[in-house]
Design an enzyme around this catalytic site. Structure first.
Site, mmCIF file in Angstrom:
data_model
loop_
_atom_site.group_PDB
_atom_site.id
_atom_site.type_symbol
_atom_site.label_atom_id
_atom_site.label_comp_id
_atom_site.label_asym_id
_atom_site.label_seq_id
_atom_site.Cartn_x
_atom_site.Cartn_y
_atom_site.Cartn_z
ATOM 1 C CG HIS A 1 -0.353 14.973 1.385
ATOM 2 N ND1 HIS A 1 -1.155 15.008 0.267
ATOM 3 C CD2 HIS A 1 -0.805 13.958 2.146
ATOM 4 C CE1 HIS A 1 -2.072 14.056 0.360
ATOM 5 N NE2 HIS A 1 -1.884 13.390 1.487
ATOM 6 C CG HIS B 1 -2.026 0.984 1.183
ATOM 7 N ND1 HIS B 1 -3.267 0.736 1.737
ATOM 8 C CD2 HIS B 1 -2.104 2.226 0.654
ATOM 9 C CE1 HIS B 1 -4.047 1.792 1.558
ATOM 10 N NE2 HIS B 1 -3.360 2.720 0.905
ATOM 11 C CG LEU C 1 5.039 4.773 -5.821
ATOM 12 C CD1 LEU C 1 5.523 3.839 -6.927
ATOM 13 C CD2 LEU C 1 6.205 5.161 -4.913
ATOM 14 N NE ARG C 2 0.368 11.492 -2.831
ATOM 15 C CZ ARG C 2 -0.665 10.943 -2.195
ATOM 16 N NH1 ARG C 2 -1.525 10.195 -2.851
ATOM 17 N NH2 ARG C 2 -0.850 11.145 -0.911
ATOM 18 C CG ASP D 1 -2.420 4.708 3.557
ATOM 19 O OD1 ASP D 1 -2.281 5.097 2.380
ATOM 20 O OD2 ASP D 1 -3.424 4.974 4.240
ATOM 21 C CG PHE E 1 -7.580 12.705 5.223
ATOM 22 C CD1 PHE E 1 -7.856 12.464 6.559
ATOM 23 C CD2 PHE E 1 -8.552 13.316 4.444
ATOM 24 C CE1 PHE E 1 -9.085 12.828 7.109
ATOM 25 C CE2 PHE E 1 -9.782 13.675 4.982
ATOM 26 C CZ PHE E 1 -10.048 13.432 6.322
ATOM 27 N N GLY E 2 -3.081 11.975 5.388
ATOM 28 C CA GLY E 2 -1.998 11.054 5.023
ATOM 29 C C GLY E 2 -0.656 11.439 5.591
HETATM 30 ZN ZN LIG Z 1 -7.051 4.132 2.090
#
Ligand SMILES: [Zn+2]
Lengths: 317, 440
Positions: free
Chosen positions: B307, B56, B59-60, B303, B321-322
């Site tokens: 950002h 998960h 890599l954008r 995950d 988020f993240g």
């Molecule tokens: Zn998710």
């Protein structure tokens, strides 16, 4: 005191001090020359990311009466909404020489972030952040209660034994949160009333008594009933079925108002939805404090700005 | 033929031994005599793990190159001991066609730091309405086997049912981001006393648990495989445990951050702690750790969600988020599971390499550190300790939640298919890796 972000971290002594300084400020309002030189040469920036004419005017008026230079920056629809970050905006304002920033923001925690992220060094006053807090509103409510109860003898006193019922959309209300912490700190007995859908998670851990039904709370014969503004769009999100049902179950109707003890105060932070959460007969009665709340708001905001901006300097000296 | 010798590493059974790598494969394990021209890695005191596999990763690329690219993301992966990553589909354009997944896979192959296995979108544009061409992505050069709308839940029960049935015909698996959308509209953090106090809209545990409950029943009904992404609550663990006991083909993952951090981190409104699903209660953290230890949760997956600063330096509700996680994952697993005695290093190999590879249909990881297997391995110094900071990061973004925490363990070397990508704790430069990998 460097910032005012929440009423939660005000202890009893600090809270009473703010109310006492506000009494001094109120006294000056009765004089011919209303201006005080306390903040001459200081710059107070009103940074409003959300429309709120009454709060903005109240802060502007407070800062001007203290002789501060006032810059009002309505960030809504400006470069901010075009991607400039909260950090950039704040740093720009400090570069303009802001000693204090009064910030109103639709996101909870925005004022806290400005104060604690390490971006800037100015004093921050939270003028309402999302559904979190609105500390000067709670302070002016406490001030209003104290004046009504203790009159000219109010200085130095708290609100021990005062029973206050707060009714409505507790979940989304920054006014309710700030009032809960402050009134409890001042020794008041706080009752909250809302349908289960509008009670925040964890409300059982708050220093309050929670009621689902308004009539149960009014049976405690409170000294004050504070009606919160209910937003009509909450219906769409299924918080309650209809305005009629909300009014019938949680509104301060003419019948409920008539049944209250003769000296129970009726409070509302405004703007009111007449006929929904409050009947006109209640809003317009002599027991309503709505207009006093507006007047007292200026005194409280003068006290807060004075203590933050001039007070910090005293501590440093 | 000259090779690479790992000298004196602690192997998975606990014994000490050497590993000789020749031509991209493990040539010998045990006591190995160096041949002329062999390169040596001194692994005294280091634990040898099979190369880590992240099921998960965001890599954008394409579309989010300001946050991460395949190159920067796989460099972060290598630094964290990973030799393979599964790249999530929420790029721009979305990885919902053979063209996009082939492009991402090829970039990974070209750079050489890690094997990049694209995850295909379940539905066109991640919109949850129409199935993407799952068969075309499976048949493409990228050989997609994992499909996910991650970032979005496949909320429509009919679409989810059909997706589960359809991927069964191509040997794939649906990886579900379990989040009931109506129960989480505007949600900002775990729903609980703190969300009530902070005035942040709550993301209730039931919004995750109800989707997992529905999906395991759909998996049973359709006799298909389901993988549950980033399980975050004790209640979800109970549902997965029940489903496994019933014989349903479900696997589950947990992120490193959900094994360590709680919702209390939101108290300062610092958006580095804003993540989806949100950080939960201490009781959930405990239940998640226990579930990894007893096998209810099969794998740990990062995950990794990069950002740029400006998406975090703002008010909480306005932030993205993240959090990034590739560089720190192994240290967090050591800290929360190994150093607490809940998992041994063989267990780490299981949850961070063998099992994620098996779930994702990635060959070459089923016989860790065995003679003849592809040489994917990671050497970790379990005695090292680091005060975490953004200096430890190797990707393009800096949104790590661990700044200021002292974490155990350090990756000293990573070898991807025989190609060293990390040596002496430092990344091997991009040209060398690309050239060496390309020569194979
Ligand atoms: Zn998710």
């Amino acid at each position: 005191m460097k910032h005012l972000l929440t009423t939660r971290d005000l202890d009893r002594e600090a809270a009473v001090r703010i109310l006492d300084v506000a009494e001094e400020m109120a006294a000056t309002a009765d004089r011919e020359v209303k201006k005080l030189p306390a903040l001459r040469g200081k710059t107070v920036v009103n940074l409003f990311f959300e429309d709120s004419t009454r709060t903005r005017l109240s802060f502007e008026s407070a800062a001007k009466r203290l002789s501060a230079d006032v810059i009002t920056f309505s960030a809504k629809g400006s470069s901010v909404s075009k991607g400039e970050s909260l950090k950039d905006t704040a740093q720009t304002l400090v570069a303009m020489g802001a000693d204090a920033i009064v910030v109103r923001h639709p996101a909870s925690g925005a004022a806290h972030r400005l104060a604690h992220a390490g971006w800037i060094d100015a004093s921050i006053v939270n003028a309402g952040d999302g559904t979190h807090e609105h500390p000067t509103q709670a302070l002016l409510d406490a001030f209003t209660l104290r004046r009504r109860i203790h009159g000219a003898d109010a200085r130095g006193r708290a609100l021990d034994g005062t029973r206050v019922v707060i009714v409505g959309d507790i979940l989304h209300s920054r006014v309710a949160r700030s009032n809960v912490w402050l009134l409890a700190t001042l020794g008041a007995e706080v009752h909250l009333v809302a349908p289960r859908t509008l009670q925040p998670a964890g409300i059982d851990e708050w220093p309050v008594t929670v009621h689902a039904l308004l009539d149960d709370a009014l049976a405690t014969e409170p000294h004050a009933v504070m009606m919160l503004r209910i937003q009509r769009e909450r219906m769409v999100d299924a918080y309650f079925p209809s305005e009629r049902e909300y009014g019938r179950m949680w509104g301060l109707t003419a019948e409920r108002f008539a049944a209250l003890p003769a000296d129970t105060m009726v409070m509302h932070p405004g703007p009111m939805n007449r006929g929904l959460e409050i009947a006109s007969v209640a809003a317009d009665s002599t027991r309503s404090t709505v207009l006093e709340q507006v007047t007292n708001g200026v005194s409280i905001r003068m006290a807060v700005l004075y203590l933050l901006v001039a007070g910090v300097e005293e501590e440093r000296a | 033929m000259s090779g690479l010798i790992v000298r004196g590493a602690r192997l998975l059974g606990g014994e000490t031994g050497d590993i000789r790598i020749v031509d991209g494969r493990i040539d010998a394990v045990g006591s190995v005599d160096p041949a002329a021209g062999d390169h040596m890695i001194d692994a005294d005191g280091l634990v040898a793990l099979p190369g880590l596999v992240d099921l998960h990763t965001h890599l954008r690329e394409p579309g989010g190159e300001a946050s991460e690219t395949v190159l920067t993301g796989t460099r972060a992966a290598a630094a964290g001991g990973f030799t393979a990553v599964f790249a999530m589909a929420n790029t721009s354009p979305v990885a919902d066609t053979a063209g996009v997944v082939e492009q991402v896979e090829a970039l990974g192959r070209q750079h050489g730091y890690a094997t990049v296995r694209p995850i295909g979108a379940v539905t066109v544009g991640l919109e949850g309405r129409q199935l993407a061409e799952l068969g075309a992505m499976a048949a493409s050069r990228a050989q997609v086997r994992v499909f996910s709308d991650d970032g979005h839940c496949v909320a429509d029960p009919l679409i989810m049912r059909r997706a589960l049935e359809y991927v069964a015909t191509i040997g794939g698996v649906i990886a579900q981001h379990a989040q009931e959308p109506r129960l989480t509209e505007g949600a900002q953090m775990n729903e609980g006393p703190l969300s009530g106090e902070l005035g942040l809209a709550g993301w209730p545990a039931v919004a995750e648990e109800s989707i997992i409950a529905r999906d395991v029943l759909l998996a049973e009904h359709t006799r298909s495989r389901l993988h549950v992404c980033h399980v975050s609550t004790a209640g979800s663990v109970d549902v997965v445990r029940w489903a496994k006991k019933r014989g349903i083909a479900v696997t589950a993952e947990v992120t490193p951050h959900h094994l360590l951090l709680t919702d209390e981190t939101a108290r300062d409104y610092d958006a580095r702690f804003k993540v989806n699903p949100p950080l939960r209660r201490a009781e959930d953290v405990e239940a998640l750790r226990a579930a990894v230890a007893d096998g209810t949760i099969d794998i740990v997956a990062t995950d990794h969600a990069p950002h740029p600063d400006e998406r975090k330096e703002c008010a909480w509700a306005e932030a993205a988020f993240g959090m990034v996680g590739l560089e720190s994952a192994l240290s967090i697993v050591q800290h929360t599971l190994v150093d607490t005695g809940m998992l041994d290093w063989a267990g780490v190999a299981r949850v961070l390499s063998t099992t994620p590879a098996a779930i994702g249909g990635l060959a070459g990881y089923d016989a860790p550190l065995a003679v003849g297997a592809p040489a994917h391995l990671t050497l970790v110094d379990p005695e090292a300790s680091r005060r975490w900071s953004t200096d430890e990061l190797r990707g393009r973004s800096r949104n790590t939640p661990y700044t200021g925490i002292t974490l155990p363990g350090r990756v000293i070397a990573t070898v991807h298919g025989g190609v060293p990508t990390v040596l002496d704790g430092a990344l091997v430069d991009a040209d060398t890796v690309a050239t060496t990998a390309g020569g194979r």
